[in-house]
Motif scaffolding. Structure first.
Motif, mmCIF file in Angstrom:
data_model
loop_
_atom_site.group_PDB
_atom_site.id
_atom_site.type_symbol
_atom_site.label_atom_id
_atom_site.label_comp_id
_atom_site.label_asym_id
_atom_site.label_seq_id
_atom_site.Cartn_x
_atom_site.Cartn_y
_atom_site.Cartn_z
ATOM 1 N N LEU A 113 0.945 -1.220 -0.083
ATOM 2 C CA LEU A 113 0.041 0.015 0.179
ATOM 3 C C LEU A 113 0.775 1.224 -0.092
ATOM 4 C CD1 LEU A 113 -3.032 1.161 0.434
ATOM 5 C CD2 LEU A 113 -2.637 1.234 2.690
ATOM 6 N N ILE A 150 -0.573 7.826 0.906
ATOM 7 C CA ILE A 150 -1.399 8.895 0.384
ATOM 8 C C ILE A 150 -1.033 10.058 0.840
ATOM 9 C CG2 ILE A 150 -3.820 9.723 0.145
ATOM 10 C CD1 ILE A 150 -3.307 7.026 -1.297
ATOM 11 N N ASN A 151 -0.441 11.024 -0.175
ATOM 12 C CA ASN A 151 -0.063 12.351 0.110
ATOM 13 C C ASN A 151 1.062 12.282 1.191
ATOM 14 O OD1 ASN A 151 -1.934 13.961 -1.369
ATOM 15 N ND2 ASN A 151 -3.640 12.861 -0.318
ATOM 16 N N LEU A 156 0.656 7.488 5.984
ATOM 17 C CA LEU A 156 -0.222 6.224 5.959
ATOM 18 C C LEU A 156 -1.255 6.593 7.224
ATOM 19 C CD1 LEU A 156 2.912 3.544 5.767
ATOM 20 C CD2 LEU A 156 0.940 3.882 4.170
ATOM 21 N N GLU A 162 -7.548 1.937 3.969
ATOM 22 C CA GLU A 162 -7.529 1.928 2.444
ATOM 23 C C GLU A 162 -7.096 3.343 1.685
ATOM 24 O OE1 GLU A 162 -7.142 -0.851 0.985
ATOM 25 O OE2 GLU A 162 -8.234 -2.431 2.066
ATOM 26 N N ASN A 163 -6.725 3.399 0.507
ATOM 27 C CA ASN A 163 -6.684 4.384 -0.115
ATOM 28 C C ASN A 163 -7.516 5.310 -0.468
ATOM 29 O OD1 ASN A 163 -3.955 3.418 -0.659
ATOM 30 N ND2 ASN A 163 -4.222 3.392 -2.900
ATOM 31 N N LYS A 164 -8.989 4.804 -0.417
ATOM 32 C CA LYS A 164 -9.966 5.771 -0.661
ATOM 33 C C LYS A 164 -10.384 6.198 0.733
ATOM 34 C CE LYS A 164 -13.864 3.532 -1.315
ATOM 35 N NZ LYS A 164 -15.193 2.956 -2.033
ATOM 36 N N ALA A 188 -8.368 6.729 3.281
ATOM 37 C CA ALA A 188 -7.339 7.808 3.519
ATOM 38 C C ALA A 188 -7.350 8.998 2.838
ATOM 39 C CB ALA A 188 -5.806 7.379 3.267
ATOM 40 N N GLU A 189 -7.825 8.959 1.531
ATOM 41 C CA GLU A 189 -8.017 10.217 0.669
ATOM 42 C C GLU A 189 -9.273 11.253 1.240
ATOM 43 O OE1 GLU A 189 -7.540 13.099 -1.539
ATOM 44 O OE2 GLU A 189 -6.342 11.370 -1.720
ATOM 45 N N HIS A 218 -7.777 12.768 4.364
ATOM 46 C CA HIS A 218 -6.949 14.082 3.898
ATOM 47 C C HIS A 218 -7.647 15.187 3.413
ATOM 48 C CE1 HIS A 218 -3.264 15.587 2.414
ATOM 49 N NE2 HIS A 218 -3.860 15.905 1.344
#
Length: 621
Positions: free
Chosen positions: A513, A516-517, A520, A541-543, A545-546, A549
């Motif tokens: 993984l 993101i930006n 973690l 997960e990425n989604k 975490a986005e 953020h």
């Protein structure tokens, strides 16, 4: 060379690294493997319960012949605690395993049995290591029985004759100690429950006794360390490298006037000239003999490198143990390299320990496990300038100075903290001053500080630190400026950020993984299993975490306030369910900012893989 052509000893050694199932398979590979693999299967036998005991001793048992055929292969035998072996069974064991090198017979295994005409200790003549304790006999009978056993095993190099309860041990005379060493001329390791009684008229004999040359480790548990017993040990154990004294009383009583005994110490030419490690357990104020020992160590430049004070099982009502520890450190300061202190020790003022440690210019490792004290980390670093490895268990960990400006860079490489309350400003100080810090672990700790109204984050600023390993075990973060750390202020979202974050990777299962930006994201939640309930940490997960953020990136443009109200159902001091992670936005997040993180672990378990950290402390220079 083929593997099958390897010498017997090498195949046997390699077999010890294989699981039992694989060893069984390997016995049928080829003839050259069969014997060494069979040997490895039988090297150690554990008689762990009555069923296995009966299988060995009962001639009607289906497994009886198996042990009879292979008993000669067994080198190590362990009898489990509370097994209660009778004399006939013990005799059968002696007959089955006549080539033992190591025998371990501990609590409630042998009583006043195993020592009549039914047993035959001649069958144990190959022993090199013996751990044994005998129940049910009078003290005199126990000494005589021990000597009877030892008379048939002169090759013993390691002897542990110990017990695990009751305060008083067996009383030995000077003649008893001398006889023990006569029976075991090759002894290298001795652990003994020993009340040592030396009449005054026997003190003059001590100067004429012959020292032992092979004994390097002595561990004694006794009610009190007397001057006369110390005098004997100094004469007898000339080659000693490790000394452990477990003292059960803090009494200073003596049958003799110390002024009559002290002049005898002037005849000494040396004091433990090879001694490297001392371990003290029990009351640290237990006698004038300890003060005498520390003074002699200083006077004769004994090369003592490692000091351990462990009084965790004792209860005190004053700071006298702290004073005794400080006195010991001061007398031994010129050579000490590692110091470990455990237990309920209350130092009367904060500078007491750092000032004493400052005298130890060679000190590279400190393990301070005293939960009742608060520790000023900057004060410790100022005085322990050579320190590289530090373990701290304290009530509170803080810095007196908020900024390290003007303080020299410290070469600390590894830091572990447990059970401490830590103010967030300490991390910035640590990162700026300890630029060689590679390993950091916090366990069962509480970190508190003010959440930024501008960013919604509680910032752990360690941008100057480049970690090979960062580990957080059961660390709770609180958005508060006081020490109360109420559950309403608990923050459950953590962002691990590194300036070289693309190089970082997680020890979580989802190692691939990508950040993101540059971060973690983790969320601590309450988990319901089929049979249990627990706290867990989830990497988002990425989604997910986005989304977090994006929320906090726009935080300052919104008229939002951090809320610590119990806005939804929470469990276990302020933790919500896994499905409710979005509701934790209102509490803000922890921004753990590092220059670089090679590996990291974030877990709700208070201790995880302790062996790894022990190895790091042992190997890091």
């Amino acid at each position: 060379m083929l593997i099958s052509d390897l010498p017997f000893e090498i195949i046997l050694h390699l077999a010890n690294f294989l699981p039992t199932k694989d060893r069984l398979t390997c016995t049928s590979v080829c003839r050259s493997w069969k014997v060494p693999l069979q040997e490895s299967l039988w090297r150690t036998v554990d008689i762990c319960n009555k069923t296995k005991l009966d299988a060995i001793c009962d001639i009607t048992s289906d497994q009886h012949d198996i042990f009879k055929i292979n008993g000669h292969r067994v080198h190590t035998l362990r009898l489990a605690d509370w097994l209660s072996v009778n004399d006939r069974q013990f005799y059968t064991i002696q007959n089955r395993f006549q080539y033992l090198n190591r025998l371990y017979v501990r609590i409630k295994v042998l009583g006043d049995i195993g020592f009549d005409d039914t047993t035959d200790w001649k069958l144990s003549r190959h022993l090199s290591q013996l751990e044994i304790y005998i129940e049910g006999l009078t003290p005199v009978a126990k000494v005589n029985t021990l000597f009877k056993i030892l008379s048939f095993s002169p090759s013993i190099i390691r002897l542990e004759y110990i017990k695990y309860y009751y305060p008083r041990g067996i009383t030995y005379t000077l003649e008893d100690f001398e006889k023990l060493h006569t029976l075991l001329p090759q002894l290298q390791y001795l652990s003994l429950d020993a009340e040592f009684d030396i009449p005054f008229e026997d003190l003059t004999k001590i100067s004429t006794i012959m020292p032992v040359n092979d004994l390097t480790v002595v561990k004694l548990r006794m009610t009190n360390l007397s001057l006369q017993s110390l005098y004997y040990f100094l004469h007898k154990y000339h080659k000693l490298r490790t000394l452990e004294l477990d003292i059960l009383s803090n009494s200073n009583r003596s049958h003799f006037d110390r002024n009559e005994i002290l002049p005898m110490f002037s005849s000494l030419n040396s004091v433990f000239p090879y001694l490297e490690k001392i371990i003290i357990k029990g009351p640290t104020t237990s006698g004038f003999a300890f003060i005498t020992l520390w003074k002699l160590i200083r006077q004769f430049d004994t090369p003592l490198k490692h000091l351990v004070y462990d009084i965790s099982s004792r209860v005190f009502t004053s700071d006298r143990p702290a004073g005794a520890i400080i006195e010991c450190i001061r007398y031994c300061s010129t050579t000490l390299e590692t110091i470990s202190i455990f237990g309920d020790v209350r130092f009367s003022y904060p500078h007491m320990l750092p000032l004493a440690l400052g005298l130890c210019h060679r000190l590279v490792a400190l393990n301070f496990g005293v939960n009742s004290n608060s520790i000023a980390l900057d004060d410790l670093l100022d005085h322990c300038t050579s320190l590289k490895r530090l373990r701290l268990s304290a009530r509170r960990l803080y810095t007196k100075s908020k900024s390290p400006n003007g303080a020299p860079i410290h070469k600390l490489q590894i830091l572990e903290t447990t059970h401490a309350m830590i103010e967030v400003s300490l991390f910035s100080y640590l990162s700026c001053r300890c630029k060689y810090l590679k390993y950091l672990r916090m366990a069962d700790a509480k970190v508190f500080g003010q959440v930024s109204r501008r960013t919604g984050s509680l910032c752990i600023d360690m941008f100057n630190s480049r970690f090979e390993l960062l580990q957080l075990n059961s660390v709770c973060f609180y958005g508060t400026n006081n020490f109360t750390c109420d559950e309403e202020a608990l923050i459950n979202l953590i962002a691990l950020t590194g300036s070289d974050s693309q190089q970082a990777h997680s020890t979580n299962r989802r190692d691939t993984l990508m950040p993101i930006n540059g971060s973690l994201w983790y969320h601590t939640h309450f988990h319901w299993g089929d049979k249990s309930e627990s706290e867990e940490v989830q990497m988002l997960e990425n989604k997910e975490a986005e989304r977090i953020h994006r929320h906090f990136r726009n935080f300052r443009y919104k008229n939002e306030k951090i809320s610590y109200q119990m806005e939804l159902q929470r469990y276990s001091h302020g933790i919500a369910s896994q499905q409710s992670w979005k509701n934790d936005f209102s509490r803000g997040y922890v921004a753990f900012c590092c220059g670089y993180v090679g590996k990291h672990v974030i877990s709700t378990l208070p201790f995880n893989d302790d062996s790894l950290w022990r190895k790091l402390h042992e190997t890091l220079h």
